[in-house]
Motif scaffolding. Structure first.
Motif, PDB file in Angstrom:
ATOM      1  N   VAL A  62      33.666  27.927  52.567  1.00 65.15           N
ATOM      2  CA  VAL A  62      33.749  29.127  51.741  1.00 65.15           C
ATOM      3  C   VAL A  62      32.584  30.057  52.052  1.00 65.15           C
ATOM      4  CG1 VAL A  62      33.972  30.008  49.385  1.00 65.15           C
ATOM      5  CG2 VAL A  62      34.704  27.680  49.902  1.00 65.15           C
ATOM      6  N   HIS A 115      28.139  34.266  43.063  1.00 61.24           N
ATOM      7  CA  HIS A 115      29.242  33.530  43.681  1.00 61.24           C
ATOM      8  C   HIS A 115      28.856  32.119  44.127  1.00 61.24           C
ATOM      9  CE1 HIS A 115      29.881  37.865  44.047  1.00 61.24           C
ATOM     10  NE2 HIS A 115      31.158  37.595  43.860  1.00 61.24           N
ATOM     11  N   TYR A 133      34.613  34.303  48.723  1.00 66.53           N
ATOM     12  CA  TYR A 133      34.560  34.637  47.300  1.00 66.53           C
ATOM     13  C   TYR A 133      33.365  35.559  47.111  1.00 66.53           C
ATOM     14  CZ  TYR A 133      33.503  33.683  42.323  1.00 66.53           C
ATOM     15  OH  TYR A 133      33.197  33.788  40.990  1.00 66.53           O
ATOM     16  N   LEU A 157      38.898  35.263  44.832  1.00 66.02           N
ATOM     17  CA  LEU A 157      38.913  34.286  45.909  1.00 66.02           C
ATOM     18  C   LEU A 157      39.935  34.784  46.918  1.00 66.02           C
ATOM     19  CD1 LEU A 157      38.127  31.437  47.030  1.00 66.02           C
ATOM     20  CD2 LEU A 157      40.119  30.555  45.779  1.00 66.02           C
ATOM     21  N   ALA A 200      40.968  27.274  43.608  1.00 65.02           N
ATOM     22  CA  ALA A 200      41.401  28.348  42.705  1.00 65.02           C
ATOM     23  C   ALA A 200      41.493  27.849  41.263  1.00 65.02           C
ATOM     24  CB  ALA A 200      42.749  28.905  43.168  1.00 65.02           C
TER      25      ALA A 200
END
Length: 267
Positions: free
Chosen positions: A34, A41, A83, A227, A243
């Motif tokens: 990610v 975040h 994200y 996201l 999610a």
């Protein structure tokens, strides 16, 4: 002979016990990479890390200080998801770069704020003051909308989320505008009369949006942080688990307790 046989049995038993107790190595297929900006975040992702580990997903977070590379690296499959961004920025990025990224779920809102180290109120902003706004279309337009709401300027289209400096209709205080990279704004705040700063960068610079901002977006802001993934992996079970975790009660409680209104859950 009997002693040797006993030793062999003991050794075999030890190997069997070790094999039974050994934890299976987590494969690359179980890892989800990610891209995120540091605050809030990456901090929020740390909350969901142990939740995902219990579900067999290892979260690997790469922190960025810009808004371009996280999208490019998802598009190029160097990252699985990112994200950090709002929908207007996301839409503009896809349009300008020809990418086909998709939103997965909305997580939170970071109200944009106007900050100053020289003045304590908007009424103190002098004629000819220097005001800095982010230099990309989404956040630049967002900044101009906030300045309009604060009464410092008016725009030809008061609802245009992608307004530019050319769209300023009236500028009573003859403000002088500088367009700078969003991440640099906190560092040059002392050289300016006013700067419009995204909350993630404000928090990173130890600014408290609810206390330090002279003007700030309200909770009705449409700028939800999403996201984001590619079209080909949106329904990947690992992405869907992330999610779900990002919109779960643990994250909501963390946001409300940690950021005191500077970050607001969007779910």
């Amino acid at each position: 002979m009997l002693a040797r046989r006993a030793l062999l049995i003991a050794a075999a038993s030890t190997l069997l016990l070790a094999a039974c107790n050994r934890q299976p190595a987590q494969s690359a297929a179980d890892t989800l990479t990610v891209g995120a900006t540091a605050v809030p975040h990456a901090e929020i992702l740390e909350v969901v890390r142990p939740i995902l580990e219990k579900e067999g997903v290892k979260l690997q977070v790469k922190v960025f200080n810009d808004y371009v590379q996280p999208n490019l690296q998802v598009d190029q499959k160097q990252l699985d998801v990112n994200y950090f961004q709002t929908k207007p920025y996301f839409d503009e990025f896809n349009k300008e770069r020809g990418t086909h990224l998709v939103t997965v779920v909305g997580v939170h809102i970071e109200p944009l704020g106007a900050y100053s180290r020289k003045h304590k109120a908007l009424a103190d902003i002098p004629n000819g003051a220097t005001v800095a706004i982010p230099n990309e279309p989404s956040n630049g337009g967002r900044a101009l909308l906030l300045l309009q709401k604060a009464g410092l300027i008016t725009l030809t289209d008061p609802t245009n989320a992608l307004a530019t400096l050319k769209d300023i209709a009236t500028n009573p205080k003859n403000l002088k505008f500088r367009e700078l990279e969003a991440a640099t704004l906190p560092r040059v705040l002392g050289e300016l009369d006013l700067a419009l700063i995204n909350t993630n960068y404000a928090l990173d610079a130890k600014l408290n949006p609810t206390r330090d901002a002279l003007a700030i977006e309200d909770k009705e802001s449409p700028y939800v942080n999403f996201l984001v993934s590619r079209e080909d992996n949106k329904n990947d079970p690992r992405v869907q688990k992330l999610a779900k975790a990002l919109t779960g009660p643990e994250v909501k409680a963390f946001i409300e307790k940690t950021y005191d209104g500077a970050v607001v859950p969007a779910f």
